[in-house]
Design a protein around this motif. Structure first.
Motif, PDB file in Angstrom:
ATOM      1  N   GLU A  77       0.835  -1.203   0.000  1.00 39.73           N
ATOM      2  CA  GLU A  77       0.000   0.000   0.000  1.00 39.73           C
ATOM      3  C   GLU A  77       0.873   1.259   0.000  1.00 39.73           C
ATOM      4  N   TRP A  78       1.908   1.248   0.869  1.00 44.21           N
ATOM      5  CA  TRP A  78       2.812   2.401   0.968  1.00 44.21           C
ATOM      6  C   TRP A  78       3.533   2.652  -0.358  1.00 44.21           C
ATOM      7  N   LEU A  79       3.984   1.580  -1.002  1.00 46.08           N
ATOM      8  CA  LEU A  79       4.725   1.714  -2.252  1.00 46.08           C
ATOM      9  C   LEU A  79       3.833   2.221  -3.382  1.00 46.08           C
ATOM     10  N   GLN A  80       2.609   1.732  -3.439  1.00 43.85           N
ATOM     11  CA  GLN A  80       1.690   2.208  -4.466  1.00 43.85           C
ATOM     12  C   GLN A  80       1.316   3.668  -4.245  1.00 43.85           C
ATOM     13  N   LYS A  81       1.220   4.063  -2.981  1.00 41.28           N
ATOM     14  CA  LYS A  81       0.949   5.470  -2.678  1.00 41.28           C
ATOM     15  C   LYS A  81       2.112   6.345  -3.146  1.00 41.28           C
ATOM     16  N   MET A  82       3.343   5.899  -2.913  1.00 39.95           N
ATOM     17  CA  MET A  82       4.508   6.643  -3.391  1.00 39.95           C
ATOM     18  C   MET A  82       4.502   6.741  -4.912  1.00 39.95           C
ATOM     19  N   ASP A  83       4.179   5.649  -5.581  1.00 36.18           N
ATOM     20  CA  ASP A  83       4.152   5.640  -7.038  1.00 36.18           C
ATOM     21  C   ASP A  83       3.137   6.647  -7.559  1.00 36.18           C
ATOM     22  N   GLN A  84       1.973   6.720  -6.916  1.00 35.72           N
ATOM     23  CA  GLN A  84       0.959   7.681  -7.336  1.00 35.72           C
ATOM     24  C   GLN A  84       1.436   9.115  -7.123  1.00 35.72           C
ATOM     25  N   GLN A  85       2.123   9.359  -6.004  1.00 31.91           N
ATOM     26  CA  GLN A  85       2.655  10.699  -5.744  1.00 31.91           C
ATOM     27  C   GLN A  85       3.686  11.095  -6.798  1.00 31.91           C
ATOM     28  N   MET A  86       4.521  10.143  -7.204  1.00 39.70           N
ATOM     29  CA  MET A  86       5.520  10.430  -8.236  1.00 39.70           C
ATOM     30  C   MET A  86       4.853  10.671  -9.587  1.00 39.70           C
ATOM     31  N   GLN A  87       3.773   9.938  -9.881  1.00 36.27           N
ATOM     32  CA  GLN A  87       3.020  10.193 -11.110  1.00 36.27           C
ATOM     33  C   GLN A  87       2.460  11.609 -11.110  1.00 36.27           C
ATOM     34  N   ASP A  88       1.868  11.996  -9.979  1.00 37.60           N
ATOM     35  CA  ASP A  88       1.270  13.331  -9.870  1.00 37.60           C
ATOM     36  C   ASP A  88       2.316  14.434 -10.029  1.00 37.60           C
ATOM     37  N   ALA A  89       3.542  14.149  -9.552  1.00 38.52           N
ATOM     38  CA  ALA A  89       4.625  15.142  -9.626  1.00 38.52           C
ATOM     39  C   ALA A  89       5.429  15.026 -10.918  1.00 38.52           C
ATOM     40  N   ASN A  90       5.035  14.072 -11.793  1.00 37.88           N
ATOM     41  CA  ASN A  90       5.739  13.830 -13.048  1.00 37.88           C
ATOM     42  C   ASN A  90       7.226  13.544 -12.805  1.00 37.88           C
ATOM     43  N   ARG A  91       7.471  12.662 -11.825  1.00 37.85           N
ATOM     44  CA  ARG A  91       8.850  12.301 -11.474  1.00 37.85           C
ATOM     45  C   ARG A  91       9.002  10.784 -11.528  1.00 37.85           C
ATOM     46  N   LYS A  92      10.212  10.332 -11.835  1.00 35.12           N
ATOM     47  CA  LYS A  92      10.536   8.916 -11.774  1.00 35.12           C
ATOM     48  C   LYS A  92      11.713   8.745 -10.820  1.00 35.12           C
ATOM     49  N   VAL A  93      11.609   7.753  -9.930  1.00 33.29           N
ATOM     50  CA  VAL A  93      12.620   7.607  -8.884  1.00 33.29           C
ATOM     51  C   VAL A  93      13.064   6.158  -8.766  1.00 33.29           C
ATOM     52  N   LEU A  94      14.284   5.992  -8.259  1.00 33.20           N
ATOM     53  CA  LEU A  94      14.819   4.679  -7.902  1.00 33.20           C
ATOM     54  C   LEU A  94      14.765   4.574  -6.389  1.00 33.20           C
ATOM     55  N   LEU A  95      14.047   3.588  -5.877  1.00 34.16           N
ATOM     56  CA  LEU A  95      13.876   3.412  -4.435  1.00 34.16           C
ATOM     57  C   LEU A  95      14.823   2.327  -3.940  1.00 34.16           C
ATOM     58  N   LEU A  96      15.722   2.706  -3.023  1.00 34.77           N
ATOM     59  CA  LEU A  96      16.694   1.769  -2.451  1.00 34.77           C
ATOM     60  C   LEU A  96      16.134   1.185  -1.168  1.00 34.77           C
ATOM     61  N   LEU A  97      16.064  -0.152  -1.094  1.00 33.54           N
ATOM     62  CA  LEU A  97      15.474  -0.815   0.063  1.00 33.54           C
ATOM     63  C   LEU A  97      16.337  -1.972   0.539  1.00 33.54           C
ATOM     64  N   ASP A  98      16.260  -2.257   1.855  1.00 35.27           N
ATOM     65  CA  ASP A  98      16.904  -3.469   2.338  1.00 35.27           C
ATOM     66  C   ASP A  98      16.036  -4.673   1.958  1.00 35.27           C
ATOM     67  N   ASN A  99      16.632  -5.837   2.035  1.00 35.94           N
ATOM     68  CA  ASN A  99      15.968  -7.055   1.570  1.00 35.94           C
ATOM     69  C   ASN A  99      15.159  -7.691   2.701  1.00 35.94           C
ATOM     70  N   ALA A 100      14.221  -6.933   3.265  1.00 37.39           N
ATOM     71  CA  ALA A 100      13.403  -7.411   4.384  1.00 37.39           C
ATOM     72  C   ALA A 100      12.271  -8.296   3.869  1.00 37.39           C
ATOM     73  N   PRO A 101      11.778  -9.224   4.715  1.00 39.48           N
ATOM     74  CA  PRO A 101      10.713 -10.141   4.282  1.00 39.48           C
ATOM     75  C   PRO A 101       9.453  -9.440   3.793  1.00 39.48           C
ATOM     76  N   SER A 102       9.156  -8.279   4.361  1.00 39.10           N
ATOM     77  CA  SER A 102       7.923  -7.586   3.985  1.00 39.10           C
ATOM     78  C   SER A 102       8.044  -6.798   2.687  1.00 39.10           C
ATOM     79  N   HIS A 103       9.254  -6.615   2.197  1.00 37.36           N
ATOM     80  CA  HIS A 103       9.455  -5.811   0.991  1.00 37.36           C
ATOM     81  C   HIS A 103       9.191  -6.644  -0.261  1.00 37.36           C
ATOM     82  N   VAL A 104       7.926  -6.927  -0.494  1.00 36.19           N
ATOM     83  CA  VAL A 104       7.491  -7.752  -1.614  1.00 36.19           C
ATOM     84  C   VAL A 104       6.975  -6.845  -2.722  1.00 36.19           C
TER      85      VAL A 104
END
Length: 318
Positions: A77-104
């Motif tokens: 949910e959090w990631l999709q919300k970020m994606d929508q915010q980037m769409q609204d701002a006309n920006r594309k980003v690379l998100l760096l994340l640790d390899n945690a079990p929840s990061h699916v």
């Protein structure tokens, strides 16, 4: 966590150990000019401290489950919300994340966010949040906690470290907002992920000043065996993994236990009932009367207090 080794290592006889846990999710970009609104995950959907309001009504991005952990469902949910915010701002980003079990990330229809998961056991070396940003947040949060404990000690309160979840969330949000863009850029630079330095290292003195404030605050408290600032901002219990990929069966169990958690979550801190507008203005007037306007710091405080006065009076007129 109390800054006293005695209370930090054992439960005092007759006291009830506070089981409240909150998980915070932070994100910021390398050019230091954009900090995402923090996601806060608690035990209960509407803790007692919320006074029957939702997290959104109180101004927070708040989610909950019985363990107060990041789950795959909340993460998506959090990631999709970020994606929508980037769409609204006309920006594309690379998100760096640790390899945690929840990061699916699989099967998510992302258009403006590309996710890169760090290899296992590399997070502490190259994850910008672990390169100093989270520590900077915890320094600022602990400053709020110790300042409040000093106030409660002066008022002769029984438990000077007691605080409800809503206050803790307000401290956390303020602490995150207080982290400077220079600090964020400096932490990204330390990871070595970028060839070009984003900012010269000008933040060491700022962070050291806060550490010194924490040391001074600890010395002002009635502590028999004080812990170090490092132990204060890096308690052992925080090392517990706060991520989990939960199965459908587990989700049902968490949902069914949610109502019980809402009833049991924390205690209402009713020692300080809500103040009337008149009482608030009287307190501010007393503070302003104390100020010495020949002192530059007092001049700054005077401006802030006058602004607060104006806000309170404006709200009262509406």
């Amino acid at each position: 966590m109390a800054p006293d080794r005695t209370t930090a290592r054992r439960q005092i006889e007759g006291s009830k150990k506070d089981k409240t846990r909150i998980t915070f999710v932070f994100a910021a970009n390398a050019d230091r000019y954009h900090k995402m609104e923090p996601l806060i995950i608690g035990h209960a959907q509407r803790p007692r401290a919320f006074n029957r309001k939702s997290g959104e009504q109180l101004g927070f991005y708040y989610r909950s489950n019985a363990k107060a952990w990041m789950t795959g469902l909340i993460f998506r949910e959090w990631l999709q919300k970020m994606d929508q915010q980037m769409q609204d701002a006309n920006r594309k980003v690379l998100l760096l994340l640790d390899n945690a079990p929840s990061h699916v990330v699989r099967d998510l229809p992302l258009t403006n966010v590309q996710v890169f998961l760090f290899p296992a056991n590399t997070t502490s070396k190259i994850q910008p949040m672990d390169a100093g940003i989270i520590v900077a947040f915890k320094r600022r949060y602990k400053r709020f906690q110790l300042q409040d404990a000093i106030d409660r000690d002066e008022q002769q309160k029984a438990d000077i470290y007691k605080v409800d979840q809503l206050i803790a969330m307000k401290w956390a949000k303020a602490a995150w907002n207080d982290i400077s863009s220079k600090t964020i850029a400096n932490c990204f630079k330390h990871t070595g992920l970028f060839e070009r330095e984003t900012q010269k290292n000008e933040v060491g003195s700022e962070e050291q000043d806060i550490e010194n404030e924490l040391k001074d605050a600890i010395n002002q408290l009635p502590i028999s065996r004080p812990i170090s600032v490092h132990e204060l901002i890096n308690p052992e219990e925080e090392q517990q993994v706060a991520h989990e990929e939960i199965s459908d069966e587990d989700l049902i169990k968490l949902s069914s236990s949610q109502d019980q958690e809402e009833e049991e979550d924390g205690e209402v801190m009713d020692e300080n009932p809500p103040m009337s507008t008149k009482e608030k203005l009287n307190v501010l007037h007393s503070c302003i009367s104390f100020l010495d306007l020949s002192n530059p710091n007092h001049v700054i405080a005077h401006k802030v207090l006058r602004n607060i006065q104006f806000e309170i009076r404006t709200i009262e007129k509406k």
